[in-house]
Design a protein around this motif. Structure first.
Motif, short mmCIF file in Angstrom:
data_model
loop_
_atom_site.label_atom_id
_atom_site.label_comp_id
_atom_site.label_asym_id
_atom_site.label_seq_id
_atom_site.Cartn_x
_atom_site.Cartn_y
_atom_site.Cartn_z
N SER A 84 1.00 -1.24 0.09
CA SER A 84 -0.04 -0.05 0.04
C SER A 84 0.82 1.07 -0.09
CB SER A 84 -0.93 -0.15 1.10
OG SER A 84 -0.41 0.31 2.48
N ARG A 85 0.22 2.22 -0.30
CA ARG A 85 0.77 3.54 -0.28
C ARG A 85 0.21 4.42 0.83
NH1 ARG A 85 4.30 5.30 -3.81
NH2 ARG A 85 3.92 7.63 -3.38
N ARG A 86 1.08 5.38 1.77
CA ARG A 86 0.49 5.97 2.86
C ARG A 86 -0.42 7.15 2.30
NH1 ARG A 86 5.88 7.19 6.15
NH2 ARG A 86 6.29 7.98 3.92
N ARG A 87 -0.03 7.76 1.17
CA ARG A 87 -0.91 8.93 0.83
C ARG A 87 -1.25 8.69 -0.57
NH1 ARG A 87 3.72 13.41 1.60
NH2 ARG A 87 5.02 11.91 0.82
N SER A 88 -2.23 9.24 -1.23
CA SER A 88 -2.47 9.21 -2.70
C SER A 88 -3.28 10.38 -3.10
CB SER A 88 -2.98 7.79 -2.93
OG SER A 88 -4.24 7.56 -3.78
N LYS A 163 -4.19 5.62 3.69
CA LYS A 163 -4.73 5.90 4.65
C LYS A 163 -5.12 7.59 4.58
CE LYS A 163 -5.73 2.65 7.33
NZ LYS A 163 -7.02 2.63 7.09
N ILE A 164 -4.23 8.16 3.50
CA ILE A 164 -4.78 9.63 3.41
C ILE A 164 -5.13 9.77 1.86
CG2 ILE A 164 -3.81 11.95 3.46
CD1 ILE A 164 -1.80 10.67 5.60
N VAL A 165 -6.01 10.40 1.65
CA VAL A 165 -6.13 10.77 0.34
C VAL A 165 -6.41 12.22 -0.03
CG1 VAL A 165 -7.78 10.52 -1.84
CG2 VAL A 165 -7.51 8.85 -0.11
N LEU A 166 -5.40 12.91 -0.91
CA LEU A 166 -5.39 14.24 -1.16
C LEU A 166 -6.29 14.44 -2.45
CD1 LEU A 166 -1.73 14.39 -0.20
CD2 LEU A 166 -3.68 15.14 1.05
N MET A 167 -7.35 15.48 -2.18
CA MET A 167 -7.88 15.55 -3.58
C MET A 167 -8.23 17.02 -4.10
SD MET A 167 -11.52 13.23 -2.41
CE MET A 167 -11.79 12.33 -4.03
N ASP A 168 -7.77 17.52 -5.22
CA ASP A 168 -7.75 18.74 -5.67
C ASP A 168 -8.86 19.10 -6.60
OD1 ASP A 168 -7.01 21.32 -6.22
OD2 ASP A 168 -4.93 20.87 -7.10
N GLU A 169 -9.93 19.77 -5.96
CA GLU A 169 -11.16 20.04 -6.79
C GLU A 169 -11.59 18.87 -7.64
OE1 GLU A 169 -11.63 23.98 -7.84
OE2 GLU A 169 -9.58 24.82 -7.02
N PRO A 170 -11.82 17.73 -7.04
CA PRO A 170 -12.21 16.57 -7.96
C PRO A 170 -13.29 16.71 -8.71
CG PRO A 170 -12.18 16.00 -5.89
CD PRO A 170 -11.82 17.41 -5.62
N PHE A 171 -14.28 17.69 -8.34
CA PHE A 171 -15.52 17.58 -8.76
C PHE A 171 -15.90 18.76 -9.44
CE2 PHE A 171 -16.55 14.60 -4.90
CZ PHE A 171 -16.06 13.46 -5.63
N SER A 172 -15.09 19.70 -9.59
CA SER A 172 -15.27 21.09 -10.15
C SER A 172 -15.68 21.14 -11.65
CB SER A 172 -14.09 21.90 -9.89
OG SER A 172 -13.03 21.68 -10.82
N ALA A 173 -15.28 19.94 -12.22
CA ALA A 173 -15.57 19.94 -13.78
C ALA A 173 -16.69 19.08 -14.30
CB ALA A 173 -14.27 19.48 -14.65
N VAL A 174 -17.53 18.64 -13.29
CA VAL A 174 -18.60 17.86 -13.57
C VAL A 174 -19.99 18.60 -13.29
CG1 VAL A 174 -17.53 15.60 -13.34
CG2 VAL A 174 -18.64 16.57 -11.19
N ASP A 175 -20.89 18.15 -13.75
CA ASP A 175 -22.34 19.08 -13.91
C ASP A 175 -22.76 18.69 -12.40
OD1 ASP A 175 -24.51 16.45 -13.90
OD2 ASP A 175 -22.79 16.07 -15.42
#
Ligand SMILES: Nc1ncnc2c1ncn2[C@@H]1O[C@H](COP(=O)(O)OP(=O)(O)O)[C@@H](O)[C@H]1O
Ligand SMILES: [Mg+2]
Lengths: 263, 277
Positions: A84-88, A163-175
């Motif tokens: 596994s990876r610690r963050r993704s 264990k950690i997920v970093l999300m950069d505006e993941p939904f900004s381009a969907v309706d």
């Protein structure tokens, strides 16, 4: 770190954070942020909001280990587990490799983990079902809609069992409708997998709906100018309670007060 | 699986649209075929006129209707296939050496700053030298051999691939490299095979395809240094005034190139099948 526990339980351990952090893209340029403190606790859903260009993505890249801090300390306190990876990371632009199928894209992150071919394939199916995309394994990214691409991006991030997920505006381009579905799916996955999530958004409503805690970034160089605990509550779109509305109000004024670029 | 994909299949064109689009395409293809053949017939007609009315110096322009007999003659005399076989040998060597070297040097120059700076001036100096100018050294170093011809061919192919690869690799979206780092896949070999080469594939393949043609351009001239092959046969035929045989070899070159290019386009289409239609 001084921020209070907000999950309602006893204080949980900080898994990722920065202290007195600063970053500049070029030597001699003004820092994007400085003196920045921020922490994420185990299982916590934290949103990072702020106007566009304030430095949210830069902070996220630093937390992801993609950019080295200029000053201050980054600490990552998660056990390393085999396979596994610690963050993704989930990117705003989904960032699927167009020359790999959906399954191949998800496998990409897993390929570095030293698993057998069978184990890798099982991982792919597991996360595809988690994001309701099982039938899409052999499709090309160019065949997917924006929402589907983001689902695959999330699946790819989850496949390495972080264990950690970093999300950069993941939904900004969907309706808007898809966005609501994705938000609810994300909340389901978050609680099922006991993830710590740092979620960058410029949408205050999105932040108040999803988060345990909301950090507002502002100023130049940027800092965290406001830290809003959302408290333990049931997430319900139909009944946005008065406490939640008041929080949104405070966040909005924290954003507006600093850079005059409210949303 | 089947069921789900069916439900989510893009609800784009109706079958009626598709039908009319297909008929339209068929018409366009049919028109192209007919006009293409017409163009061919007209130009052979002009050629025939030129032959009948002696527009070219007497004896230097073959009769179009003499081409097929000449082809049979070349086959029966046992010259054609050995010549083609010999040409293909140094063609294959020259093409593959030039392609591999161009690819490797172009890739290294594109990803390594120091190597890039070291090769830039050198490339500036060597690039303008026509491949055929190297014939002198080909003879000096390799005598009259396949290796000599392959060497000359490889030079032109090298430059084509070097420039195509260099710019294709430079244009790979840097966000894919960030992705590689985000998932800990940033070892050089990993990145090269997972990101750089596929990301640059369409540009690299375009270069290879140009090289496949470029190699034929230099092949005939490279054979003038005396290596057996199509070029030498053409030269020999011209020497005895057998211009119909010269035309036979010209058409053979065109045929072989056409077949190779077609095969290449199939391979390219498969490798790039991920691209949106
Ligand atoms: N790769 C880069 N090189 C130089 N400057 C950058 C780069 N990426 C972002 N910046 C600058 O850093 C600042 C913060 O950008 P970013 O972190 O993307 O903001 P946000 O995500 O909040 O919109 C902006 O002024 C932006 O122009
Ligand atoms: Mg951003």
């Amino acid at each position: 770190m001084s921020s209070p526990a907000v999950t309602g339980e006893a204080t949980r351990a900080v898994v990722l954070g920065v202290e007195n952090a600063s970053y500049r893209y070029r030597k001699g340029a003004a820092p994007v942020f400085s003196d920045l403190d921020l922490s994420l606790r185990a299982g916590e859903f934290v949103s990072l909001v702020g106007g566009s260009g304030v430095g949210k993505s830069t902070v996220l890249r630093c937390l992801a280990g993609l950019l080295p801090l200029d000053g201050g300390r980054l600490h990552l306190d998660v056990e390393r587990i085999e396979g596994s990876r610690r963050r993704s990371v989930v990117f705003q632009d989904s960032r699927l490799l167009p020359w790999r199928t959906v399954g191949g894209n998800i496998a990409y992150g897993v390929e570095g983990l030293g698993l057998s071919k069978g184990e890798r394939s099982d991982r792919v199916d597991e996360v595809l079902s988690l994001v309701n995309m099982l039938g899409y394994r052999d499709r090309w990214p160019s065949d997917l809609s924006g929402g589907q691409s983001q689902r695959v991006g999330i699946a790819r991030a989850l496949a390495v069992r972080p264990k950690i997920v970093l999300m950069d505006e993941p939904f900004s381009a969907v309706d808007a409708l898809t966005r609501r579905h994705l938000q609810d799916e994300l909340l389901g996955i978050w609680s099922e997998r006991e993830l710590a999530v740092l979620f960058v958004t410029h949408d205050i409503r999105e932040a108040t709906y999803l988060s345990d805690r909301i950090l507002v970034m502002g100023g130049s160089p940027a800092r965290v100018v406001h830290d809003e605990p959302m408290g333990r509550r049931s997430r319900d779109r139909a009944h946005e309670d008065t406490a939640q509305e008041a929080a949104a109000e405070r966040i909005s004024s924290a954003m507006g007060g600093i850079d005059g670029e409210g949303i | 699986m089947k069921r789900i994909s069916a439900i989510h299949a893009p609800a784009g064109k109706t079958s009626e649209d598709e039908h009319s689009v297909q008929t339209g395409n068929l018409l366009i293809h049919a028109r192209r075929l007919v006009l293409g053949l017409a163009g061919l017939v007209v130009s052979v007609g002009v050629w025939k006129l030129a032959y009948e009315f002696n527009w070219a110096p007497r004896g230097t322009l073959p009769d179009p209707s003499a081409i097929f007999p000449a082809l049979r003659g070349e086959i029966e005399s046992g010259r054609l296939f050995p010549a083609v076989g010999s040409s293909l040998i140094h063609y294959a060597w020259g093409l593959s050496m030039g392609t591999v070297l161009g690819l490797v040097v172009g890739l290294l120059a594109a990803v390594n700053r120091i190597f890039d700076d070291m090769q830039r001036l050198l490339a500036r100096i060597l690039r303008p030298i026509p491949p055929l100018a190297w014939v002198v050294f080909a003879i000096a170093w390799f005598q009259v051999s396949h290796a000599g011809a392959a060497f000359v061919i490889s030079i032109g192919v090298f430059w084509v691939n070097y420039f195509a690869t260099y710019s294709a690799v430079r244009n790979v979206d840097p966000r894919f490299y960030e992705l590689a780092r985000a998932f800990g896949r940033n070892r050089f070999v990993d990145v090269t095979f997972a990101i750089t080469l596929p990301g640059a594939a369409s540009g690299i393949l375009a270069g290879i395809r140009t090289g496949v043609g470029q190699a034929w351009m230099t092949l005939i001239a490279a054979e003038l240094l005396g290596v057996p092959g199509i070029g030498q046969e053409m030269n020999a035929a011209a020497g005895v005034g057998a211009y119909d045989a010269v035309v036979v070899y010209m058409l053979i070159i065109s045929l072989i190139y056409g077949l190779m290019d077609f095969a290449f386009s199939l391979g390219e289409g498969w490798l790039l099948r991920w691209r949106p239609a």
